[in-house]
Design a protein around this motif. Structure first.
Motif, PDB file in Angstrom:
ATOM      1  N   ILE A  56       0.834  -1.134  -0.099  1.00 62.44           N
ATOM      2  CA  ILE A  56       0.056  -0.120   0.071  1.00 62.44           C
ATOM      3  C   ILE A  56       0.766   1.251  -0.134  1.00 62.44           C
ATOM      4  CG2 ILE A  56      -1.848   1.522   1.106  1.00 62.44           C
ATOM      5  CD1 ILE A  56      -2.997  -1.042   0.134  1.00 62.44           C
ATOM      6  N   ILE A  57       0.479   2.097  -0.936  1.00 63.37           N
ATOM      7  CA  ILE A  57       1.182   3.589  -1.005  1.00 63.37           C
ATOM      8  C   ILE A  57       0.085   4.516  -0.392  1.00 63.37           C
ATOM      9  CG2 ILE A  57       2.516   5.311  -2.362  1.00 63.37           C
ATOM     10  CD1 ILE A  57       3.525   2.965  -4.097  1.00 63.37           C
ATOM     11  N   GLY A  58       0.062   5.246   0.280  1.00 63.58           N
ATOM     12  CA  GLY A  58      -0.575   6.357   0.748  1.00 63.58           C
ATOM     13  C   GLY A  58      -0.038   7.826   0.928  1.00 63.58           C
ATOM     14  N   LYS A  65       7.796  19.448  -1.172  1.00 67.02           N
ATOM     15  CA  LYS A  65       8.691  18.376  -0.917  1.00 67.02           C
ATOM     16  C   LYS A  65       7.722  17.159  -0.417  1.00 67.02           C
ATOM     17  CE  LYS A  65      11.263  20.260   2.302  1.00 67.02           C
ATOM     18  NZ  LYS A  65      12.518  20.515   3.410  1.00 67.02           N
ATOM     19  N   THR A  66       8.487  15.932  -0.583  1.00 69.08           N
ATOM     20  CA  THR A  66       7.726  14.640   0.014  1.00 69.08           C
ATOM     21  C   THR A  66       8.590  13.924   0.621  1.00 69.08           C
ATOM     22  OG1 THR A  66       6.714  14.615  -2.131  1.00 69.08           O
ATOM     23  CG2 THR A  66       6.625  12.591  -0.802  1.00 69.08           C
ATOM     24  N   ILE A  67       8.198  13.415   1.832  1.00 76.28           N
ATOM     25  CA  ILE A  67       8.792  12.455   2.816  1.00 76.28           C
ATOM     26  C   ILE A  67       8.105  11.272   2.728  1.00 76.28           C
ATOM     27  CG2 ILE A  67       7.761  13.614   4.802  1.00 76.28           C
ATOM     28  CD1 ILE A  67      10.188  12.752   6.516  1.00 76.28           C
ATOM     29  N   ALA A  68       8.769  10.115   2.831  1.00 78.90           N
ATOM     30  CA  ALA A  68       8.394   8.849   2.736  1.00 78.90           C
ATOM     31  C   ALA A  68       8.636   8.093   4.112  1.00 78.90           C
ATOM     32  CB  ALA A  68       8.484   7.835   1.452  1.00 78.90           C
ATOM     33  N   LEU A  69       7.577   7.348   4.673  1.00 78.87           N
ATOM     34  CA  LEU A  69       7.856   6.619   5.814  1.00 78.87           C
ATOM     35  C   LEU A  69       7.525   5.369   5.560  1.00 78.87           C
ATOM     36  CD1 LEU A  69       6.302   9.153   8.329  1.00 78.87           C
ATOM     37  CD2 LEU A  69       8.749   8.712   8.015  1.00 78.87           C
ATOM     38  N   ARG A  70       8.342   4.487   5.914  1.00 81.48           N
ATOM     39  CA  ARG A  70       7.994   2.878   5.384  1.00 81.48           C
ATOM     40  C   ARG A  70       7.856   2.010   6.573  1.00 81.48           C
ATOM     41  NH1 ARG A  70      11.633  -1.763   6.227  1.00 81.48           N
ATOM     42  NH2 ARG A  70      11.587  -2.941   4.211  1.00 81.48           N
ATOM     43  N   ALA A  71       7.052   1.118   6.432  1.00 82.41           N
ATOM     44  CA  ALA A  71       6.954  -0.133   7.368  1.00 82.41           C
ATOM     45  C   ALA A  71       6.758  -1.487   6.400  1.00 82.41           C
ATOM     46  CB  ALA A  71       5.532  -0.212   8.397  1.00 82.41           C
ATOM     47  N   ARG A 123       4.080  16.980   1.324  1.00 82.99           N
ATOM     48  CA  ARG A 123       3.276  15.792   1.073  1.00 82.99           C
ATOM     49  C   ARG A 123       4.047  14.560   1.980  1.00 82.99           C
ATOM     50  NH1 ARG A 123       2.987  12.697  -4.649  1.00 82.99           N
ATOM     51  NH2 ARG A 123       5.100  13.084  -4.484  1.00 82.99           N
ATOM     52  N   VAL A 124       3.106  13.711   2.594  1.00 81.08           N
ATOM     53  CA  VAL A 124       3.881  12.825   3.421  1.00 81.08           C
ATOM     54  C   VAL A 124       3.303  11.346   2.628  1.00 81.08           C
ATOM     55  CG1 VAL A 124       3.698  11.502   5.466  1.00 81.08           C
ATOM     56  CG2 VAL A 124       3.635  13.918   5.631  1.00 81.08           C
ATOM     57  N   ARG A 125       3.959  10.647   2.461  1.00 83.74           N
ATOM     58  CA  ARG A 125       3.897   9.239   1.787  1.00 83.74           C
ATOM     59  C   ARG A 125       4.161   8.022   2.668  1.00 83.74           C
ATOM     60  NH1 ARG A 125       5.994   8.490  -4.049  1.00 83.74           N
ATOM     61  NH2 ARG A 125       4.287   9.704  -4.464  1.00 83.74           N
ATOM     62  N   LEU A 126       3.178   7.186   3.008  1.00 79.07           N
ATOM     63  CA  LEU A 126       3.333   6.209   3.802  1.00 79.07           C
ATOM     64  C   LEU A 126       3.457   4.761   2.875  1.00 79.07           C
ATOM     65  CD1 LEU A 126       0.533   6.819   6.663  1.00 79.07           C
ATOM     66  CD2 LEU A 126       2.869   7.912   6.575  1.00 79.07           C
ATOM     67  N   VAL A 127       4.605   4.038   3.086  1.00 77.28           N
ATOM     68  CA  VAL A 127       4.893   2.898   2.216  1.00 77.28           C
ATOM     69  C   VAL A 127       4.584   1.701   3.289  1.00 77.28           C
ATOM     70  CG1 VAL A 127       6.461   1.540   0.824  1.00 77.28           C
ATOM     71  CG2 VAL A 127       6.284   4.247   0.703  1.00 77.28           C
ATOM     72  N   PHE A 128       3.572   0.939   2.949  1.00 73.21           N
ATOM     73  CA  PHE A 128       3.350  -0.224   3.741  1.00 73.21           C
ATOM     74  C   PHE A 128       3.672  -1.634   2.735  1.00 73.21           C
ATOM     75  CE2 PHE A 128       0.697   2.692   6.202  1.00 73.21           C
ATOM     76  CZ  PHE A 128       0.868   2.355   7.370  1.00 73.21           C
ATOM     77  N   GLN A 129       4.907  -1.940   3.135  1.00 72.43           N
ATOM     78  CA  GLN A 129       5.459  -3.016   2.255  1.00 72.43           C
ATOM     79  C   GLN A 129       5.410  -4.321   2.365  1.00 72.43           C
ATOM     80  OE1 GLN A 129       9.992  -2.482   1.809  1.00 72.43           O
ATOM     81  NE2 GLN A 129       9.833  -4.817   1.865  1.00 72.43           N
ATOM     82  N   PRO A 130       5.157  -5.255   1.436  1.00 73.44           N
ATOM     83  CA  PRO A 130       5.095  -6.654   1.518  1.00 73.44           C
ATOM     84  C   PRO A 130       6.533  -7.183   1.571  1.00 73.44           C
ATOM     85  CG  PRO A 130       4.557  -6.355  -0.719  1.00 73.44           C
ATOM     86  CD  PRO A 130       4.765  -5.013  -0.035  1.00 73.44           C
ATOM     87  N   ALA A 131       6.810  -8.449   1.993  1.00 72.56           N
ATOM     88  CA  ALA A 131       7.813  -9.351   1.529  1.00 72.56           C
ATOM     89  C   ALA A 131       9.296  -8.855   1.735  1.00 72.56           C
ATOM     90  CB  ALA A 131       7.577  -9.857   0.141  1.00 72.56           C
TER      91      ALA A 131
END
Length: 381
Positions: A56-58, A65-71, A123-131
């Motif tokens: 999921i990318i939210g 500017k854009t910052i990404a946070l990943r789980a 912009r804040v981008r949340l990256v919920f990553q599989p695998a």
């Protein structure tokens, strides 16, 4: 808006999310339930959603500017041995690496950010990553656009080697590059009483186990860091039968890409040489899984500044020979991979990642959430 105060308000919710994910673990690329819950919450909070398989990318907010946070969201094929109310309900599967906590922390951050988005100048981008566990889900997410337009990225991993509640920050190499190898020796089977009529692959396999240890001790510079570990040796099934085949499996770790290539080359040379010496056929399959995870100094310094500003406890985290596909994000954009200490001996939380009794100190998960919110807020000022 104070990120710590906001995270404290939803501390119980973060724990509840973590426990729910923990009870229903899903292996790599099977994260259907987990990603559905994440997507439903993000949509409810106003995020624009893009699905990348089970990832999921939210996105939320506007600006230059854009910052990404990943789980990461996937679990491991391990039978849990903890006796807790939230024990895994799925036989043979367990969140033994803390990805349930990572997902819950980032969900908490997503909720707080959405409620205060007017305070974020970008912009804040949340990256919920599989695998993440051997599936290189990060590569799939990048191919799906996770880093498009991103100026910086941060991720968290719960860390048993740090005291509970301490945020670990490190410049440069943090986690190792990693690869797997599978080696097969093939000869001629026969009766154990007549070894001279056979071509026995077992002595070759035993010799290979010892010879592979010399790669690090005799081929890698003592000023470099590397590991070669044989972790499986399978051959034969009977007391009096010489098998036709022996198979070895293992892993290698490195911080320097050139060292990684050296290890791969030497594995192949050593195995082919041993095979010839024993009049056997051999086959070596070597897969480089992930490159080293190397934090950008300016982003690590930024994380320290943010932790200092908000009064979060932080310190240096030692390098680890563990591996993480977060490395692929850091190859493309500036960022840092951070650690959240969860070791609490009073609670018996002492078991390492991938252990069937691994657990986390839930009382500090909101601090990870607070740091994620604080990183986004300060980066987008």
């Amino acid at each position: 808006m104070n990120p710590i105060e906001e995270a404290e308000k939803i501390k119980d919710q973060i724990i509840a999310w973590r426990r729910d994910f923990h009870m229903w673990p899903e292996l790599k690329y099977e994260e259907e339930r987990t990603s559905k819950i994440v997507e439903e919450h993000l949509r409810e909070w106003g995020y624009k959603i893009k699905r990348v398989g089970t990832g999921i990318i939210g996105d939320i907010g506007e600006g230059e500017k854009t910052i990404a946070l990943r789980a990461d969201m996937d679990a491991l094929p391990i039978q849990e041995e903890n006796d807790v109310p939230y024990k895994s309900r799925v036989p043979g599967k367990m969140h033994a690496c803390g990805h349930d906590a990572h997902t819950a922390m980032l969900l908490g951050a997503g909720k707080i950010i959405a409620e205060h988005i007017e305070e974020f100048n970008g912009r804040v981008r949340l990256v919920f990553q599989p695998a993440e566990e051997g599936g290189n889900g990060a590569v799939k997410m990048i191919e799906g656009g996770a880093l498009d337009g991103v100026d910086a990225i941060f991720g968290f991993h719960v860390w048993m080697e740090l005291p509970s509640g301490v945020i670990g920050i490190r410049d440069g190499p943090f986690l190792a590059g990693a690869g797997f190898f599978t080696i097969k020796f093939r000869g001629l089977g026969g009766h154990g009483a007549y070894p001279h009529f056979a071509r026995d692959p077992i002595p070759a396999g035993a010799e290979a186990v010892m010879a592979l240890q010399t790669i690090v001790s005799r081929n890698v510079s003592p000023f470099e860091t590397a590991v070669v570990s044989v972790t499986a040796f399978n051959a034969g099934t009977a007391h009096n039968v010489i098998p036709e085949e022996a198979e070895l499996k293992g892993t290698f770790r490195f911080y320097n890409e050139e060292v990684g290539k050296l290890i791969e080359r030497r594995i192949e040379e050593i195995i082919s040489g041993i095979a010839r010496a024993h009049n056997l056929e051999s086959k070596s399959e070597i897969v480089e899984l992930v490159p080293p995870t190397i934090n950008h100094k300016e982003m690590a310094d930024f994380a320290r500044t943010v932790a200092e500003k908000y009064g979060l406890r932080y310190g240096e985290v030692p390098p680890s020979m563990g591996a993480e596909d977060f490395a692929y994000y850091l190859q493309r954009v500036p960022g840092a991979f951070l650690a959240l200490g969860i070791r609490n001996e009073e609670k018996g939380i002492i078991y390492p990642a991938h252990h069937p009794r691994f657990d986390v100190d839930e009382d500090v998960l909101h601090l990870g959430t607070a740091m994620e919110v604080a990183l986004a807020r300060e980066f987008l000022r």
